[in-house]
Design an enzyme around this catalytic site. Structure first.
Site, PDB file in Angstrom:
ATOM      1  N   GLY A  54      11.551  -7.964   7.640  1.00 34.27           N
ATOM      2  CA  GLY A  54      10.519  -8.980   7.595  1.00 34.27           C
ATOM      3  C   GLY A  54       9.222  -8.436   8.405  1.00 34.27           C
ATOM      4  O   GLY A  54       8.758  -8.398   9.219  1.00 34.27           O
ATOM      5  N   THR A  55       8.332  -7.958   7.331  1.00 32.62           N
ATOM      6  CA  THR A  55       7.055  -7.481   7.701  1.00 32.62           C
ATOM      7  C   THR A  55       6.519  -6.929   6.307  1.00 32.62           C
ATOM      8  O   THR A  55       6.933  -7.129   5.201  1.00 32.62           O
ATOM      9  CB  THR A  55       7.057  -6.094   8.662  1.00 32.62           C
ATOM     10  OG1 THR A  55       5.815  -6.027   8.845  1.00 32.62           O
ATOM     11  CG2 THR A  55       7.806  -5.182   7.595  1.00 32.62           C
ATOM     12  N   THR A  56       5.139  -6.403   6.344  1.00 28.93           N
ATOM     13  CA  THR A  56       4.480  -6.063   5.034  1.00 28.93           C
ATOM     14  C   THR A  56       3.652  -4.509   5.537  1.00 28.93           C
ATOM     15  O   THR A  56       2.957  -4.613   6.355  1.00 28.93           O
ATOM     16  CB  THR A  56       3.475  -6.954   4.675  1.00 28.93           C
ATOM     17  OG1 THR A  56       3.995  -8.056   4.232  1.00 28.93           O
ATOM     18  CG2 THR A  56       2.737  -6.287   3.081  1.00 28.93           C
ATOM     19  N   ASP A  71       0.895  -5.687   8.932  1.00 28.73           N
ATOM     20  CA  ASP A  71       0.689  -6.766   9.687  1.00 28.73           C
ATOM     21  C   ASP A  71       1.155  -6.632  10.917  1.00 28.73           C
ATOM     22  O   ASP A  71       1.696  -5.636  11.574  1.00 28.73           O
ATOM     23  CB  ASP A  71       1.176  -7.918   9.162  1.00 28.73           C
ATOM     24  CG  ASP A  71       2.807  -7.914   9.292  1.00 28.73           C
ATOM     25  OD1 ASP A  71       3.482  -6.984   8.701  1.00 28.73           O
ATOM     26  OD2 ASP A  71       3.460  -8.982   9.845  1.00 28.73           O
ATOM     27  N   LYS A  87       3.091  -1.742  14.259  1.00 26.74           N
ATOM     28  CA  LYS A  87       3.977  -1.293  13.331  1.00 26.74           C
ATOM     29  C   LYS A  87       3.672   0.195  12.651  1.00 26.74           C
ATOM     30  O   LYS A  87       4.463   0.738  11.838  1.00 26.74           O
ATOM     31  CB  LYS A  87       4.216  -2.227  12.208  1.00 26.74           C
ATOM     32  CG  LYS A  87       4.750  -3.524  12.509  1.00 26.74           C
ATOM     33  CD  LYS A  87       4.759  -4.730  11.856  1.00 26.74           C
ATOM     34  CE  LYS A  87       5.055  -5.920  12.097  1.00 26.74           C
ATOM     35  NZ  LYS A  87       5.497  -6.778  11.162  1.00 26.74           N
TER      36      LYS A  87
END
Length: 322
Positions: A54-56, A71, A87
């Site tokens: 769950g991230t970009t 993000d 991240k």
């Protein structure tokens, strides 16, 4: 072994559930449900666990190096645990690695500004603990080899070490992008690394995480449109063009992906090192061309002007609708 594991899990789950569902003044219903969900994930066998990324994270080449962005939202299931997470982890840092090599007495005698060294960043998606563990191991291994042998690490070395770790430890949940300036290649380089440990060198850009499905089509369309119009391709972009492209990509993913949010953190990486850039939602509001999207980001209501009228209004006027 699997049946025994499932039997122990069911027995433990029954005992803990009985205690959690009993009236506890200190815990609300929402907290008890969250604890049950986290406990269920922990009791599942590794093969039954679902890998969630769950991230970009995005990496794009430009003429002098690469621009990476991500993000800052970290979530546990549907709960946002951190809104300002980092991240992007630097595993090769030219600003410090050059001095580390020189301190051993085996480094070059020229000034640090003249030394050609690599700068590498690992863009992390997946389990926060697993990806931090992998990044720390890579940084430690490359730095130890640099001190003991006097060899400067490269982006390819970092990517190779990450793939070996993922192949040897199947329980790790990580989907990574390893990108930066490689002094051995004399330019920017991007590797996409899957959870299984396969690494693919990307020619222009890479995207990973849950938000990637929302922006891959936009990336392809934007690149081919620029090529058709005779504009430079991604590998020949100026630095500002690459920064704007990464900002737009992560911003679009944050608009639609529930696991992406916070603000945008980027690194511009070239032969001189790295430079950090941040973009907030207010910055995205001023750069987007869609008035409707601007209103949605500001929390304003969207009017229904221009939408088709309700069906029942046509029926009340006496006209029959097939």
């Amino acid at each position: 072994m699997i049946d025994e594991h499932n039997s122990r899990s069911r027995n433990m789950m029954t005992k803990v559930t009985k205690h959690l569902l009993s009236p506890i003044p200190a815990l609300s219903t929402a907290h008890r449900l969250l604890l049950l969900q986290l406990l269920l994930i922990a009791l599942l066998s590794p093969k039954d666990r679902i890998s969630v990324t769950g991230t970009t994270i995005v990496a794009v080449k430009y003429k002098d190096g690469v621009v990476v962005g991500a993000d800052t939202r970290t979530s546990a299931s549907g709960y946002v645990s951190n809104r300002m997470a980092a991240k992007l982890t630097v595993v090769l840092d030219r600003e410090t690695d050059v001095f580390t090599t020189r301190s051993t007495g085996e480094g070059p005698s020229s000034s640090p500004e003249d030394v050609d060294a690599s700068t590498c960043c690992v863009c992390r998606s997946g389990s926060a603990a697993d990806t931090q563990y992998l990044s720390d191991l890579v940084r430690t291994e490359l730095l130890a080899r640099q001190i003991s042998r006097g060899e400067m690490g490269t982006v390819t070395d970092a990517a190779r070490f990450l793939t070996n770790m993922l192949r040897n430890e199947a329980d790790l949940s990580a989907s990574l992008i390893c990108a930066g300036y490689d002094h051995g290649r004399g330019g920017g380089i991007i590797y996409s690394i899957s959870p299984g440990g396969s690494a693919v060198e990307e020619p222009l850009f890479a995207v990973q995480g849950s938000g990637s499905g929302y922006i891959l089509g936009h990336m392809d369309a934007n690149y081919h449109q620029r090529y058709a119009e005779g504009k430079p391709s991604a590998g020949d972009w100026a630095e500002e063009d690459a920064i704007n492209f990464v900002t737009k990509l992560v911003g679009l993913a944050m608009d639609r992906d529930g696991s992406s949010g916070g603000f945008i953190r980027m690194f511009v990486i070239n032969r001189f090192g790295r430079r950090e850039i941040t973009r907030t939602m207010d910055d995205l509001t001023t750069t987007t061309k869609s008035n409707t999207l601007q209103k949605q980001r500001r929390g304003e209501a969207t009017t229904l002007k221009g939408f088709a009228p309700p069906v029942h209004s046509a029926m009340t006027s006496g006209r029959q609708i097939d």
